[in-house]
Design a protein around this motif. Structure first.
Motif, PDB file in Angstrom:
ATOM      1  N   LEU A 162      37.538   1.627 -28.262  1.00  0.00           N
ATOM      2  CA  LEU A 162      36.310   2.345 -27.929  1.00  0.00           C
ATOM      3  C   LEU A 162      35.122   1.486 -28.346  1.00  0.00           C
ATOM      4  O   LEU A 162      35.143   0.871 -29.411  1.00  0.00           O
ATOM      5  CB  LEU A 162      36.248   3.684 -28.673  1.00  0.00           C
ATOM      6  N   PHE A 163      34.100   1.471 -27.511  1.00  0.00           N
ATOM      7  CA  PHE A 163      32.960   0.596 -27.752  1.00  0.00           C
ATOM      8  C   PHE A 163      31.657   1.376 -27.899  1.00  0.00           C
ATOM      9  O   PHE A 163      31.402   2.329 -27.173  1.00  0.00           O
ATOM     10  CB  PHE A 163      32.803  -0.401 -26.593  1.00  0.00           C
ATOM     11  N   GLY A 164      30.846   0.917 -28.847  1.00  0.00           N
ATOM     12  CA  GLY A 164      29.513   1.460 -29.047  1.00  0.00           C
ATOM     13  C   GLY A 164      28.471   0.391 -28.781  1.00  0.00           C
ATOM     14  O   GLY A 164      28.783  -0.697 -28.273  1.00  0.00           O
ATOM     15  N   PRO A 165      27.211   0.642 -29.156  1.00  0.00           N
ATOM     16  CA  PRO A 165      26.115  -0.274 -28.820  1.00  0.00           C
ATOM     17  C   PRO A 165      26.173  -1.616 -29.539  1.00  0.00           C
ATOM     18  O   PRO A 165      25.467  -2.546 -29.150  1.00  0.00           O
ATOM     19  CB  PRO A 165      24.866   0.508 -29.225  1.00  0.00           C
ATOM     20  N   LYS A 166      27.006  -1.754 -30.590  1.00  0.00           N
ATOM     21  CA  LYS A 166      27.090  -3.009 -31.326  1.00  0.00           C
ATOM     22  C   LYS A 166      28.358  -3.800 -30.984  1.00  0.00           C
ATOM     23  O   LYS A 166      28.806  -4.639 -31.758  1.00  0.00           O
ATOM     24  CB  LYS A 166      27.034  -2.741 -32.837  1.00  0.00           C
ATOM     25  N   ALA A 167      28.897  -3.562 -29.818  1.00  0.00           N
ATOM     26  CA  ALA A 167      30.118  -4.246 -29.399  1.00  0.00           C
ATOM     27  C   ALA A 167      29.882  -5.738 -29.215  1.00  0.00           C
ATOM     28  O   ALA A 167      28.751  -6.195 -28.993  1.00  0.00           O
ATOM     29  CB  ALA A 167      30.628  -3.641 -28.098  1.00  0.00           C
ATOM     30  N   ASN A 168      30.957  -6.503 -29.314  1.00  0.00           N
ATOM     31  CA  ASN A 168      30.915  -7.947 -29.086  1.00  0.00           C
ATOM     32  C   ASN A 168      30.860  -8.209 -27.581  1.00  0.00           C
ATOM     33  O   ASN A 168      31.745  -7.783 -26.831  1.00  0.00           O
ATOM     34  CB  ASN A 168      32.166  -8.584 -29.702  1.00  0.00           C
ATOM     35  N   ALA A 169      29.829  -8.928 -27.141  1.00  0.00           N
ATOM     36  CA  ALA A 169      29.624  -9.143 -25.706  1.00  0.00           C
ATOM     37  C   ALA A 169      30.791  -9.888 -25.064  1.00  0.00           C
ATOM     38  O   ALA A 169      31.208  -9.563 -23.940  1.00  0.00           O
ATOM     39  CB  ALA A 169      28.315  -9.904 -25.478  1.00  0.00           C
ATOM     40  N   GLN A 170      31.332 -10.870 -25.749  1.00  0.00           N
ATOM     41  CA  GLN A 170      32.452 -11.635 -25.193  1.00  0.00           C
ATOM     42  C   GLN A 170      33.701 -10.773 -25.072  1.00  0.00           C
ATOM     43  O   GLN A 170      34.471 -10.910 -24.115  1.00  0.00           O
ATOM     44  CB  GLN A 170      32.727 -12.871 -26.055  1.00  0.00           C
ATOM     45  N   THR A 171      33.892  -9.880 -26.023  1.00  0.00           N
ATOM     46  CA  THR A 171      35.048  -8.974 -25.954  1.00  0.00           C
ATOM     47  C   THR A 171      34.916  -8.021 -24.780  1.00  0.00           C
ATOM     48  O   THR A 171      35.894  -7.755 -24.066  1.00  0.00           O
ATOM     49  CB  THR A 171      35.175  -8.178 -27.268  1.00  0.00           C
ATOM     50  N   LEU A 172      33.723  -7.507 -24.556  1.00  0.00           N
ATOM     51  CA  LEU A 172      33.513  -6.584 -23.439  1.00  0.00           C
ATOM     52  C   LEU A 172      33.918  -7.206 -22.113  1.00  0.00           C
ATOM     53  O   LEU A 172      34.431  -6.518 -21.210  1.00  0.00           O
ATOM     54  CB  LEU A 172      32.047  -6.154 -23.381  1.00  0.00           C
ATOM     55  N   LYS A 173      33.726  -8.502 -21.991  1.00  0.00           N
ATOM     56  CA  LYS A 173      34.003  -9.194 -20.729  1.00  0.00           C
ATOM     57  C   LYS A 173      35.496  -9.335 -20.439  1.00  0.00           C
ATOM     58  O   LYS A 173      35.879  -9.759 -19.351  1.00  0.00           O
ATOM     59  CB  LYS A 173      33.317 -10.554 -20.732  1.00  0.00           C
ATOM     60  N   LEU A 174      36.330  -8.965 -21.405  1.00  0.00           N
ATOM     61  CA  LEU A 174      37.775  -8.959 -21.159  1.00  0.00           C
ATOM     62  C   LEU A 174      38.193  -7.785 -20.274  1.00  0.00           C
ATOM     63  O   LEU A 174      39.302  -7.783 -19.728  1.00  0.00           O
ATOM     64  CB  LEU A 174      38.541  -8.849 -22.481  1.00  0.00           C
ATOM     65  N   PHE A 175      37.303  -6.799 -20.162  1.00  0.00           N
ATOM     66  CA  PHE A 175      37.659  -5.554 -19.488  1.00  0.00           C
ATOM     67  C   PHE A 175      36.809  -5.337 -18.237  1.00  0.00           C
ATOM     68  O   PHE A 175      35.650  -5.753 -18.189  1.00  0.00           O
ATOM     69  CB  PHE A 175      37.451  -4.366 -20.437  1.00  0.00           C
ATOM     70  N   ARG A 176      37.394  -4.669 -17.268  1.00  0.00           N
ATOM     71  CA  ARG A 176      36.609  -4.243 -16.108  1.00  0.00           C
ATOM     72  C   ARG A 176      35.597  -3.204 -16.578  1.00  0.00           C
ATOM     73  O   ARG A 176      35.943  -2.295 -17.347  1.00  0.00           O
ATOM     74  CB  ARG A 176      37.518  -3.625 -15.050  1.00  0.00           C
ATOM     75  N   PRO A 177      34.339  -3.309 -16.159  1.00  0.00           N
ATOM     76  CA  PRO A 177      33.319  -2.357 -16.628  1.00  0.00           C
ATOM     77  C   PRO A 177      33.710  -0.900 -16.421  1.00  0.00           C
ATOM     78  O   PRO A 177      33.419  -0.054 -17.272  1.00  0.00           O
ATOM     79  CB  PRO A 177      32.088  -2.730 -15.798  1.00  0.00           C
TER      80      PRO A 177
END
Length: 202
Positions: A162-177
């Motif tokens: 689960l992601f909040g506003p302080k998530a790691n940007a590079q990690t987010l890119k591992l997933f489809r939006p």
């Protein structure tokens, strides 16, 4: 992005669009639980609550766990947690025992497990390997801020994030939006504001 708020401490979160984590005073006294119509809840012993639990206060720990077991059966309680492991705060040995108990409860009730984990991912993966969980009882690490390597390790083990506003940007890119699961936790933001922050990071 999925705009269900998967984990929040805001009791006034939009009805039907959030899973509200019950506060300690309600867990201690389940009879005070007054669920609001169509509101979804989760219940667990937060690892930070173990910082005041010692041998002379074992009754308090028992009371908390009994409260979790009672409340977990309510139809509006749709998840177990947050619970978990935190090497920076609380009694880690107590946390470890409680976490195992929460895992078994979530599996028994086929309800998702919401996990707080700080500097204890090795132990989290140990428990994941030890317990073969039911497909209807997924594990979610809430507020994940870790790097891509750790994210990949967790997801490979079947643990979701689960992601909040302080998530790691590079990690987010591992997933489809459209597959990202979001939360507000105790940020004070709306789930729409969290989604905007995530979009900026992406």
């Amino acid at each position: 992005m999925n705009l269900l708020d998967h984990h929040t401490h805001n009791p006034n979160a939009p009805t039907g669009r959030a899973i509200v984590c019950l506060p300690r005073n309600v867990v201690e006294n389940p009879k005070t639980f007054t669920p609001q119509k169509d509101v979804l809840y989760s219940v667990g012993v937060h690892p930070w609550w173990t910082d005041e639990l010692c041998i002379n206060q074992s009754a308090s720990l028992l009371q908390l766990w009994q409260g979790v077991q009672t409340l977990a059966n309510h139809p509006q309680v749709v998840a177990i947690g947050e619970t978990g492991l935190d090497r920076q705060r609380g009694n880690f040995l107590q946390q470890d025992k409680l976490f195992a108990a929460h895992i078994q409860l979530a599996s028994k009730l086929h309800k998702p497990l919401i996990i707080h984990c700080v500097r204890a991912f090795d132990r989290l993966l140990f428990w994941r390997k030890k317990f073969a969980t039911d497909a209807d009882a997924p594990w979610f690490v809430h507020g994940f801020r870790g790097k891509p390597d750790l994210a990949s390790q967790l997801t490979a083990a079947g643990i979701q994030l689960l992601f909040g506003p302080k998530a790691n940007a590079q990690t987010l890119k591992l997933f489809r939006p459209d597959k990202l699961r979001l939360e507000t936790d105790d940020s004070g933001l709306s789930i729409e504001e969290v989604a905007q922050a995530i979009e900026q990071l992406l």
